[in-house]
Motif scaffolding. Structure first.
Motif, PDB file in Angstrom:
ATOM      1  N   PHE A  57      -4.411   9.813   2.089  1.00  0.00           N
ATOM      2  CA  PHE A  57      -5.319   9.101   3.010  1.00  0.00           C
ATOM      3  C   PHE A  57      -6.182  10.022   3.882  1.00  0.00           C
ATOM      4  N   GLY A  58      -5.773  11.279   3.984  1.00  0.00           N
ATOM      5  CA  GLY A  58      -6.360  12.177   4.980  1.00  0.00           C
ATOM      6  C   GLY A  58      -7.858  12.386   4.920  1.00  0.00           C
ATOM      7  N   TYR A  78       0.812  -1.229   0.000  1.00  0.00           N
ATOM      8  CA  TYR A  78       0.000   0.000   0.000  1.00  0.00           C
ATOM      9  C   TYR A  78       0.837   1.267   0.000  1.00  0.00           C
ATOM     10  N   ASN A  79       2.036   1.219   0.627  1.00  0.00           N
ATOM     11  CA  ASN A  79       2.793   2.476   0.731  1.00  0.00           C
ATOM     12  C   ASN A  79       3.391   2.909  -0.596  1.00  0.00           C
ATOM     13  N   SER A 132       7.437   3.715  13.059  1.00  0.00           N
ATOM     14  CA  SER A 132       7.704   3.568  11.617  1.00  0.00           C
ATOM     15  C   SER A 132       6.404   3.577  10.826  1.00  0.00           C
ATOM     16  N   ARG A 133       5.415   2.820  11.324  1.00  0.00           N
ATOM     17  CA  ARG A 133       4.111   2.794  10.642  1.00  0.00           C
ATOM     18  C   ARG A 133       3.503   4.194  10.637  1.00  0.00           C
ATOM     19  N   ASP A 172       3.300  10.335   5.930  1.00  0.00           N
ATOM     20  CA  ASP A 172       3.807  10.668   4.584  1.00  0.00           C
ATOM     21  C   ASP A 172       2.726  10.497   3.521  1.00  0.00           C
ATOM     22  N   LEU A 173       1.758   9.614   3.783  1.00  0.00           N
ATOM     23  CA  LEU A 173       0.683   9.367   2.814  1.00  0.00           C
ATOM     24  C   LEU A 173      -0.586  10.167   3.138  1.00  0.00           C
TER      25      LEU A 173
END
Length: 358
Positions: A69-70, A16-17, A57-58, A64-65
């Motif tokens: 995703f917001g 997904y990232n 980390s997650r 960053d996404l």
């Protein structure tokens, strides 16, 4: 409208990232197709894989996404301590405080859950009512469901799942057999449309979670009380909930639609006007709801409780025992606050809430 799609959820796999934009575009096209066919979608959600890395980390990946995703509700911190022996509750709270549409869940196994209880004690130590509405414990095993907070992405390719707001249809279906058939037809045609759209777009259709869940005046507790002829805290409720669960199973078999998730009655206290009213009238305690958990997946859900005598370890032990008898995963969401039973607190989008006693 009597019925709407409560949540349209895309479960995305491990890549997904790097493929976030691709998945979101696919998701938006799915959503547009549904709307074009006349369905009303209430919320759009993204479910990420269970944590393999540490929380920080997650959290950084999700941040960053966030421009991608917001706009969605994101089940991003699905925690399984099997993958991660040490886990700091503080880092979960920090990440959820920064991202206010981020949801989290902890998987609690039937045995060897001392670490899980320690995590929960630390997680619930201070008052974070908003964060607590976005966190659930799930006992037994992960369930592939559109229902947040506990919505892991346990898929190897992107898949779409759906939850419904259909309390009004369910109420009518108890009146006549014709109304029951109307409900079945509606669910069948939705399933049909979902299959078609998924084929057209080349994305997997995981299924519908037929769980019966309230939203304020669309009250599940009202239906439970109507069936039993008594109030939710009184004898008769367990058997009414059982009748409703059998009704959900009947819908599943007669409609023969693709299902996923819990497919049971849900009683989130602060999302149901009759439950809110009973709490306001001081008729419900946390224990009342705990006693209903054998009969419904989320008996102890969205309950604001006074810290006086609140003990998460004892609550979880009772829920694990329920799981051992029931052999089906169950979830819980509690909101302990440093207030007295009967006090009112504002709980954001859930409105004014009454603190219940243990």
């Amino acid at each position: 409208s009597l019925v709407m799609i409560r949540s349209l959820t895309i479960h995305v796999p491990e890549d997904y990232n790097i493929r976030a934009k691709t998945y979101v575009n696919l998701f938006e096209r799915f959503y547009e197709e549904l709307e074009r066919r006349g369905y009303k979608v209430w919320t759009k959600r993204i479910s990420l894989p269970v944590l393999n890395e540490d929380v920080d980390s997650r959290c950084k990946i999700i941040k960053d996404l966030w421009d991608v995703f917001g706009r969605y509700l994101v089940a991003g911190l699905m925690i399984d301590l099997e993958n991660k022996r040490s886990l700091d509750a503080g880092s979960v709270i920090r990440c959820m405080r920064e991202l206010n549409t981020l949801y989290s869940s902890l998987l609690i196994p039937e045995k060897d859950h001392e670490d899980h209880l320690m995590f929960l004690e630390s997680f619930y130590r201070e008052d974070h009512p908003d964060i607590f509405t976005r966190f659930a414990g799930v006992i037994g095993s992960w369930v592939l469901t559109p229902y947040f907070p506990s919505s892991p992405s346990i898929v190897d390719e992107a898949g779409i799942s759906i939850a419904l707001r259909y309390v009004d249809l369910m109420k009518k279906s108890f009146e006549t057999e014709e109304e029951f058939d109307v409900m079945i037809r509606w669910i069948k045609s939705l399933d049909n449309d979902l299959s078609e759209i998924s084929e057209r777009l080349g994305v997997r259709y995981v299924g519908i979670d037929l769980s019966l869940s309230p939203w304020m005046e669309e009250s599940v507790a009202e239906l439970v009380e109507r069936l039993s002829g008594s109030e939710i805290h009184e004898p008769g409720s367990a058997s009414s909930i059982h009748i409703l669960n059998k009704m959900i199973q009947r819908i599943k078999y007669e409609s023969n639609v693709r299902t996923t998730g819990f497919n049971e009655v849900m009683l989130p206290l602060e999302e149901d006007n009759i439950l809110k009213k009973r709490a306001y009238e001081r008729k419900i305690s946390l224990t009342t709801l705990l006693r209903l958990t054998p009969y419904c997946i989320a008996g102890l859900d969205m309950t604001v409780v006074s810290r006086r005598r609140f003990d998460i370890k004892r609550i979880v032990k009772d829920l694990v025992s329920t799981y051992e008898i029931k052999r089906r995963p169950l979830g819980f969401r509690v909101i302990p606050v440093n207030r007295e039973a009967g006090d009112k607190i504002s709980l954001g989008r859930f409105g004014e809430s009454t603190v219940v006693e243990v």
